[in-house]
Design a protein around this motif. Structure first.
Motif, PDB file in Angstrom:
ATOM      1  N   GLU A   1      23.013  35.122  49.014  1.00 24.61           N
ATOM      2  CA  GLU A   1      24.154  34.366  49.537  1.00 24.61           C
ATOM      3  C   GLU A   1      24.679  34.681  50.943  1.00 24.61           C
ATOM      4  OE1 GLU A   1      28.849  34.019  47.859  1.00 24.61           O
ATOM      5  OE2 GLU A   1      27.857  35.840  48.011  1.00 24.61           O
ATOM      6  N   TYR A   2      24.609  35.887  51.377  1.00 23.73           N
ATOM      7  CA  TYR A   2      24.742  36.299  52.862  1.00 23.73           C
ATOM      8  C   TYR A   2      23.832  35.537  53.632  1.00 23.73           C
ATOM      9  CZ  TYR A   2      24.927  39.247  57.173  1.00 23.73           C
ATOM     10  OH  TYR A   2      25.154  39.463  58.344  1.00 23.73           O
ATOM     11  N   TRP A   3      22.530  35.460  53.165  1.00 20.15           N
ATOM     12  CA  TRP A   3      21.600  34.387  54.265  1.00 20.15           C
ATOM     13  C   TRP A   3      21.943  33.019  53.953  1.00 20.15           C
ATOM     14  CZ3 TRP A   3      18.053  30.769  52.673  1.00 20.15           C
ATOM     15  CH2 TRP A   3      17.090  30.237  53.728  1.00 20.15           C
ATOM     16  N   ILE A   4      22.415  32.528  52.938  1.00 16.01           N
ATOM     17  CA  ILE A   4      22.722  31.226  53.125  1.00 16.01           C
ATOM     18  C   ILE A   4      24.198  30.919  53.919  1.00 16.01           C
ATOM     19  CG2 ILE A   4      23.872  29.378  51.636  1.00 16.01           C
ATOM     20  CD1 ILE A   4      21.892  30.368  49.500  1.00 16.01           C
ATOM     21  N   SER A   5      25.040  31.786  53.845  1.00 15.09           N
ATOM     22  CA  SER A   5      26.259  31.769  54.316  1.00 15.09           C
ATOM     23  C   SER A   5      26.015  31.696  56.083  1.00 15.09           C
ATOM     24  CB  SER A   5      27.319  32.746  54.245  1.00 15.09           C
ATOM     25  OG  SER A   5      26.950  34.117  54.672  1.00 15.09           O
ATOM     26  N   LYS A   6      25.105  32.637  56.355  1.00 18.20           N
ATOM     27  CA  LYS A   6      24.668  32.426  57.857  1.00 18.20           C
ATOM     28  C   LYS A   6      24.090  31.360  58.253  1.00 18.20           C
ATOM     29  CE  LYS A   6      26.164  36.694  59.154  1.00 18.20           C
ATOM     30  NZ  LYS A   6      27.277  36.934  60.231  1.00 18.20           N
ATOM     31  N   ARG A   7      23.137  30.897  57.519  1.00 20.37           N
ATOM     32  CA  ARG A   7      22.509  29.417  57.744  1.00 20.37           C
ATOM     33  C   ARG A   7      23.428  28.420  57.974  1.00 20.37           C
ATOM     34  NH1 ARG A   7      16.757  28.759  57.048  1.00 20.37           N
ATOM     35  NH2 ARG A   7      17.440  26.594  57.887  1.00 20.37           N
ATOM     36  N   LEU A   8      24.695  28.509  57.028  1.00 20.32           N
ATOM     37  CA  LEU A   8      25.530  27.368  57.113  1.00 20.32           C
ATOM     38  C   LEU A   8      26.774  27.622  58.194  1.00 20.32           C
ATOM     39  CD1 LEU A   8      26.527  27.048  53.393  1.00 20.32           C
ATOM     40  CD2 LEU A   8      25.130  25.276  54.824  1.00 20.32           C
ATOM     41  N   GLY A   9      26.579  28.894  58.949  1.00 19.43           N
ATOM     42  CA  GLY A   9      27.513  29.034  59.871  1.00 19.43           C
ATOM     43  C   GLY A   9      28.930  29.398  59.540  1.00 19.43           C
ATOM     44  N   ARG A  10      28.847  30.084  58.405  1.00 21.92           N
ATOM     45  CA  ARG A  10      30.223  30.470  57.806  1.00 21.92           C
ATOM     46  C   ARG A  10      30.237  32.155  57.539  1.00 21.92           C
ATOM     47  NH1 ARG A  10      31.148  27.224  52.326  1.00 21.92           N
ATOM     48  NH2 ARG A  10      33.194  28.053  52.749  1.00 21.92           N
ATOM     49  N   GLN A  11      31.382  32.742  58.028  1.00 19.82           N
ATOM     50  CA  GLN A  11      31.504  34.024  58.187  1.00 19.82           C
ATOM     51  C   GLN A  11      32.354  34.444  56.501  1.00 19.82           C
ATOM     52  OE1 GLN A  11      30.532  36.089  60.359  1.00 19.82           O
ATOM     53  NE2 GLN A  11      31.382  37.862  59.199  1.00 19.82           N
ATOM     54  N   LEU A  12      31.330  34.528  55.635  1.00 22.47           N
ATOM     55  CA  LEU A  12      32.009  34.789  54.458  1.00 22.47           C
ATOM     56  C   LEU A  12      31.974  36.294  54.027  1.00 22.47           C
ATOM     57  CD1 LEU A  12      30.443  32.040  52.462  1.00 22.47           C
ATOM     58  CD2 LEU A  12      32.593  31.970  53.674  1.00 22.47           C
ATOM     59  N   PHE A  13      31.133  37.233  54.869  1.00 23.29           N
ATOM     60  CA  PHE A  13      31.238  38.692  54.572  1.00 23.29           C
ATOM     61  C   PHE A  13      31.908  39.530  55.541  1.00 23.29           C
ATOM     62  CE2 PHE A  13      28.016  36.596  51.998  1.00 23.29           C
ATOM     63  CZ  PHE A  13      27.877  37.496  50.934  1.00 23.29           C
ATOM     64  N   ASN A  14      32.518  40.623  55.177  1.00 25.79           N
ATOM     65  CA  ASN A  14      33.057  41.372  56.152  1.00 25.79           C
ATOM     66  C   ASN A  14      32.511  42.919  55.640  1.00 25.79           C
ATOM     67  OD1 ASN A  14      35.308  43.966  56.278  1.00 25.79           O
ATOM     68  ND2 ASN A  14      35.547  42.516  58.098  1.00 25.79           N
ATOM     69  N   PHE A  15      32.122  43.712  56.354  1.00 23.33           N
ATOM     70  CA  PHE A  15      31.054  44.944  56.275  1.00 23.33           C
ATOM     71  C   PHE A  15      32.246  45.790  55.386  1.00 23.33           C
ATOM     72  CE2 PHE A  15      30.030  49.373  56.924  1.00 23.33           C
ATOM     73  CZ  PHE A  15      28.777  49.291  56.613  1.00 23.33           C
ATOM     74  N   ASN A  16      33.393  46.096  55.913  1.00 21.19           N
ATOM     75  CA  ASN A  16      34.248  47.165  55.181  1.00 21.19           C
ATOM     76  C   ASN A  16      34.541  46.792  53.771  1.00 21.19           C
ATOM     77  OD1 ASN A  16      33.868  48.455  57.649  1.00 21.19           O
ATOM     78  ND2 ASN A  16      36.295  48.710  58.091  1.00 21.19           N
ATOM     79  N   SER A  17      35.262  45.206  53.754  1.00 18.57           N
ATOM     80  CA  SER A  17      35.470  44.698  52.423  1.00 18.57           C
ATOM     81  C   SER A  17      34.219  44.772  51.413  1.00 18.57           C
ATOM     82  CB  SER A  17      36.060  43.548  52.648  1.00 18.57           C
ATOM     83  OG  SER A  17      36.535  42.839  51.546  1.00 18.57           O
TER      84      SER A  17
END
Length: 402
Positions: free
Chosen positions: A20-36
């Motif tokens: 999911e993280y890889w797909i979000s990066k490919r889509l150019g979407r910031q869906l992850f925050n390290f701390n959270s």
């Protein structure tokens, strides 16, 4: 050798989170925050760890109810399995709705909604408190006559499904939107938009929400998290903050009736100013002024080691003696608290290293009770006391930077 293959769920979930993280990066979407994300997965690690000690008791509880109080002797057939999955989800709907409408139950369930990001890491935010309350609701199933093996099997399936609805990379799913709980439906449930509050309580089937008037379609962009964000990555505070708020608010009331109204009242009527009061009273403000992000590397290393340890602890669960399971579990819990405190840049994390070290030494001495090891333990203890201030300063500089 009897292995617990349910442990494979740990690397499977991590793999799906990575995809999911890889797909979000490919889509150019910031869906992850390290701390959270780390805070989310820490909650999931704790639940999976406690489940190792409690899952069997749930089975025996269902088995006892069915054999002693079950209304019918139900045999597993295809139609019965279909009836069980519908019954399981129907009970879940009312448990989940109660979890949003009653303060005490919300205190157990709010942990799942604290995250301000919505991805597969948020899907791991399940606590043992929820498992206990759900068990009380699901006890109606063995009372009807469903046997414990069927119930526990169905609960595994029912527990896996909602993980996949915690994502923003999947849009609407056509005709499935009319029957199943989809990521779109569950995004509404996790949103704090006024139009979306207390909607879409179903876990697998959306039909209950449509039947009982709690359905909302995803139209406006969801804003995830609480209506008043917690703004804390503390492992302990995320678990207990609302229970502390209930306790404090009940203490201010006079008379048992007024106190019960606080405990069993509705979260929508709960005084929002209480959070600020209890945070000032119970949360330490003694933070380190961080000028670098190096502490994240230490958290990531701890989390990685913790997950690997959890995996092997679960995999070889049936070969390990209880003492080792308990001690490793305690080390993991101290580590989870440590990770949360470091994310908040707390100074008192240094004391947790002593606690973790003590647990490791006790475990080592239990299995290797040699005088040399005992001497080493005393030497480390005395050295720690004599050079406490120096060690503390060096430790904080190492993880937080100068």
């Amino acid at each position: 050798m009897a292995l617990n293959y349910m442990a494979l769920a740990v690397p499977l979930f991590l793999l799906l989170i990575g995809i999911e993280y890889w797909i979000s990066k490919r889509l150019g979407r910031q869906l992850f925050n390290f701390n959270s994300s780390i805070a989310n997965m820490n909650v999931g690690v704790a639940e999976r760890l406690i489940d190792m000690f409690t899952a069997g008791s749930f089975f025996f509880f269902y088995d006892y109810l069915q054999k002693n109080y079950g209304l019918f002797e139900i045999r597993p057939t295809l139609l019965v399995w279909i009836a069980l999955i519908l019954a399981t989800d129907f009970v879940w709907y009312w448990y989940h709705r109660a979890g949003h409408k009653i303060n005490l139950f919300w205190g157990f369930h709010v942990v799942h909604h604290t995250s301000e990001e919505f991805n597969y890491t948020a899907g791991t935010r399940i606590t043992i408190f929820q498992a206990v309350v759900r068990t009380a609701f699901w006890s109606v199933l063995p009372l009807i006559g469903f046997p414990a093996p069927m119930i526990t099997t169905m609960l595994i399936v029912h527990g896996l499904y909602p993980f996949f609805t915690h994502t923003q990379v999947i849009g609407k799913l056509g005709i499935l939107e009319y029957i199943l709980v989809t990521p779109s439906h569950h995004r509404v449930h996790h949103a704090s938009n006024e139009a979306y509050l207390d909607k879409n309580f179903g876990d697998m089937f959306i039909i209950w929400d449509k039947l009982f008037g709690t359905f909302a379609e995803e139209k406006e962009q969801p804003v995830f998290g609480l209506t008043k964000q917690l703004d804390s990555y503390s492992f302990l505070w995320q678990h207990f903050h609302f229970l502390v708020e209930i306790w404090y608010s009940a203490q201010q009331q006079k008379g048992i009736i007024a106190k019960l109204k606080v405990i069993f009242g509705s979260p929508e009527n709960f005084d929002p100013t209480v959070r600020r009061i209890v945070e000032k009273r119970f949360l330490s403000k003694n933070k380190v002024r961080v000028r670098s992000q190096k502490f994240r590397r230490y958290v990531l290393v701890q989390f990685t080691v913790t997950v690997i340890t959890l995996f092997f602890l679960l995999l070889f669960e049936h070969q390990e003696e209880t003492f080792l399971q308990v001690m490793v579990a305690l080390v993991i819990f101290v580590t989870l608290i440590n990770c949360g405190a470091i994310l908040e840049q707390r100074r008192w994390v240094f004391y947790l290293e002593f606690a973790r070290g003590a647990l490791v030494f006790i475990t080592a001495y239990h299995y290797f009770p040699h005088p040399t090891l005992l001497f080493l333990i005393w030497a480390v203890l005395i050295g720690g006391v004599l050079y406490f201030s120096t060690l503390q300063k060096q430790y904080l500089q190492t993880i937080y930077g100068r």
